[in-house]
Design an enzyme around this catalytic site. Structure first.
Site, PDB file in Angstrom:
ATOM      1  CG  ASP A 123      -0.201   0.019   2.547  1.00 51.67           C
ATOM      2  OD1 ASP A 123       0.724  -0.798   2.703  1.00 51.67           O
ATOM      3  OD2 ASP A 123      -0.519   0.845   3.425  1.00 51.67           O
ATOM      4  CD  GLU A 190       4.102   0.958   7.052  1.00 51.90           C
ATOM      5  OE1 GLU A 190       4.888   1.294   7.941  1.00 51.90           O
ATOM      6  OE2 GLU A 190       3.722   1.767   6.167  1.00 51.90           O
TER       7      GLU A 190
HETATM    8 ZN   LIG Z   1       6.554   2.030   4.448  1.00 54.86          ZN
END
Ligand SMILES: [Zn+2]
Length: 484
Positions: A123, A190
């Site tokens: 991501d 994340e």
């Molecule tokens: Zn990162």
């Protein structure tokens, strides 16, 4: 002999002993860098570059509001991985956790040994509205220009996902079988904390009784002029992550008309509390990962600096003073306080009944939430101010003495022969913290050599990576997999 002569002789011999001892300590400091065994990895540059370039075109964007995720893009990205790394997908077991977190298991020849984990995330953060036109290349173009690959995620952290898969694909084609099981684990959230990605992966593996020797995530990079006195670039491997906590200071009491105020108003008292905190600060102390950084870099320093660090028992107060003078190095040796929100008052002629301030703190390993809260209360010395503190303490500190850290260091040295590889303390968070649940050691290292400007590009404008760096990152993962 005259008295003054004797005194002089005693002083001179003390001085001589002092010089001999401290110089001896300096010249006998041993390097903690393993000799590089230059990598023999052959990476097909054109194919590798085409893969990273295409990876950037998928808009796998993380939003704080999870309902905004466009999972079609995530699905397309996963299909792209399957198409680009056919050998990996044929020979490794792939499991999808919470649909989009990817866990590949590569069974080794000796599964009785504890496995290792390599992790990164696919991501990316959004491009800030209004900054699109500042990009020299479209952020999701994956443009390859002038030796660089452009776009959101080139550094943070599709380079990790692609670098690991590229290395695994190459090793499989060479017929390589790892010594122990290797897990490749890729998160998809994340940037908003990793709860459904890395956290869920770690919990699933823990429930199955899996425990890693170490997990390697993104983190510190190789940077020049990072440590004073060291000419070579220094690559820093995070061995712990500072805690992050929020303190709220609040006071309630009679407001009243501003024409007849008390000497100390609510605003005045909260202000004074913050002023005291800033004046006092948490104590700086060169210990833990901060100290480790200098233990590993001191042997590579010029004589003067090496002399100071080799004789830390004498010079520690001076070293700490120097480190505390700069915010970046101060954060390495103390719990930091950053007042970020101040709330009080609504009307220009009415004293507010309540005033409050929010302070963001980053905790050193070893500083507990209770201790930090007690320190705040001690410093502000105002019983009427309510202090609450919520958040997380620092993660555990990973070992630097075992083979695990050396394996990371060796792989980095095999690719970046000139770089000094040292442990340090991460200030920012990443997925690595979740893997503390299943691993004794979690290391945080992004195998690229970049500068301060590149660091700003990571969540900012014109994120890009040089082809040279990308190829070296692949080679680093190749060396890690071969070396464990
Ligand atoms: Zn990162």
């Amino acid at each position: 002999m005259k008295k003054w002569k004797l005194a002089f002789l005693i002083m001179a011999s003390f001085l001589l002993v002092f010089v001999i001892v401290t110089v001896f300590r300096t010249v006998t400091v041993k390097s903690k860098q393993p000799a590089p065994k230059p990598t023999q990895a052959v990476i097909y540059e054109d194919a590798a570059v085409a893969h990273l370039s295409e990876a950037i075109t998928y808009k796998t964007i993380s939003y704080q509001d999870r309902s905004k995720f466009d999972f079609r893009e995530f699905e397309r990205f996963i299909a792209f991985l399957q198409k680009s790394y056919p050998t990996v997908h044929r020979q490794l077991e792939l499991e999808r956790i919470n649909d989009y977190a990817l866990v590949y298991k590569w069974t080794g020849t000796n599964s009785a040994k504890k496995p290792i984990g390599l992790t990164s995330h696919y991501d990316v953060v959004p491009v800030l509205t209004g900054t699109e036109s500042n990009w020299e290349q479209d952020p999701f173009s994956g443009a390859v220009d002038n030796g660089k690959i452009w776009g959101r995620g080139t550094l943070d952290d599709k380079i990790g996902v692609l670098g690991i898969l590229e290395a695994a694909e190459q090793l499989l084609k060479e017929g390589f079988a790892p010594n122990r099981d290797i897990y490749l684990m890729f998160g998809f959230d994340e940037e908003i904390g990793g709860d459904e990605g890395a956290n869920a992966v770690a919990k699933t593996l823990r429930d199955r009784g899996i425990e890693f020797e170490f997990v390697l995530d993104e983190g510190g990079a190789i940077v020049e002029n990072m440590v004073p006195g060291v000419v070579q670039p220094v690559g820093v491997v995070g061995i712990s992550e500072k805690g992050s906590a929020t303190a709220e200071l609040s006071i309630e009491g009679s407001g009243g008309h501003s024409s007849q105020p008390k000497d100390h108003t609510n605003i005045g008292r909260i202000s004074s509390a913050i002023a005291k905190l800033e004046e006092t600060q948490f104590k700086g102390d060169l210990r833990g990962p901060g100290e480790d950084l200098f233990q590993f870099t001191a042997p590579e320093m010029s004589f003067g600096m090496k002399y100071v660090f080799a004789n830390k028992f004498i010079f520690e107060p001076i070293i700490e003073k120097i480190l505390l003078a700069e915010p970046a190095s101060a954060a390495l040796i103390r719990t930091t306080i950053a007042p970020t929100i101040f709330q009080a008052g609504e009307q220009y002629n009415a004293l507010p009944e309540k005033a409050a301030a929010i302070i963001n703190l980053r905790l050193m390993p070893g500083d507990s939430l209770e201790e930090v809260k007690a320190s705040i209360e001690d410093i502000i010395e105002d019983q009427d101010i309510q202090v609450t503190l919520t958040g997380s303490e620092a993660t555990k500190v990973s070992s630097i003495d075992g083979w695990e850290f050396k394996a990371v260091q060796q792989a980095a040295r095999n690719v970046y022969g000139q770089a000094v590889i040292a442990p340090y303390l991460m200030f920012a968070g990443s997925d690595a913290k979740h893997y503390d649940a299943v691993s004794e050691n979690t290391y945080r290292f992004l195998p690229v050599q970049i500068n301060a400007e590149d660091l700003n590009r990571m969540h900012g404008t014109n994120e890009r990576v040089s082809i040279d760096n990308y190829i070296k990152a692949i080679k680093f993962y190749y060396e890690i997999m071969k070396g464990v």
